[in-house]
Design a protein around this motif. Structure first.
Motif: not given
Length: 204
Positions: A12, A16, A19, A165-170, A172-173
């Motif tokens: 995952k 990221i 992206k 959005a990339l930071y939010k994904d990170l 969450m991960l």
């Protein structure tokens, strides 16, 4: 929230990163930014990193290296930590080569596949919108700023990578990787050199 296995988390994280690379490439291509012939080296920039998942992923890459190469990197990391601390004690911002750099003139990372988020995003203009709505903006490296000024002479607006959005994904991960102990663990605020000297993160 279900805790991920390391391998699943790394897949995952790699997605990221892909992206990030794509968005970086679009912005860099638009303004004609390249690192070729640059008189600076971003591997000298003092970066601190803030997630256990990236720290662990860094060590995933380090453990794939031959033993002698890993030991050499550990020695350079220890030297980096000492030099950086001396600079900070003098009230100066450290300006020391990253221990993963294998060619100071070219700025070649010896662990390129596993380089961290900030290493991937440094260079192009980008912004981050915090949960409170505050925007944090970075104008890009010195060469990028020169290219942006030239690009905007004709009235065009240079692209800015929104990394929110990339930071939010990170984030969450990170929660899925560390699990329920995340709030009890010390905050990560380390340079790559410190992550190497400290060894793989302990998250249990």
């Amino acid at each position: 929230m279900k805790k991920l296995t390391p391998k699943a988390a790394y897949r995952k994280l790699a997605a990221i990163y892909d992206k990030m690379v794509a968005q970086y490439g679009q912005a860099a291509d638009a303004i004609g930014l390249t690192c070729e012939g640059c008189t600076d080296n971003c591997c000298l920039t003092f970066f601190q990193h803030h997630t256990y998942i990236e720290w662990a992923y860094l060590w995933e890459g380090l453990n794939e290296l031959p033993a002698d190469q890993l030991e050499a990197i550990k020695a350079k990391a220890q030297q980096y930590v000492e030099e950086a601390q001396s600079a900070l004690n003098r009230g100066e911002r450290p300006h020391t080569m990253c221990p993963l750099n294998i060619d100071e003139k070219q700025g070649i990372c010896g662990l390129y596949k596993h380089r961290l988020m900030i290493c991937r995003m440094h260079g192009v203009p980008n912004l981050l919108v915090k949960p409170n709505g505050q925007q944090v903006q970075f104008p890009g490296c010195y060469r990028c700023q020169e290219q942006t000024e030239e690009y905007e002479k004709d009235g065009k607006v240079a692209p800015v990578v929104n990394r929110t959005a990339l930071y939010k994904d990170l984030v969450m991960l990170e929660m899925q990787f560390v699990g329920k102990n995340l709030r009890q663990l010390p905050k990560v605020d380390h340079t790559i050199a410190e992550m190497i000297v400290l060894g793989p993160p302990r998250i249990k």
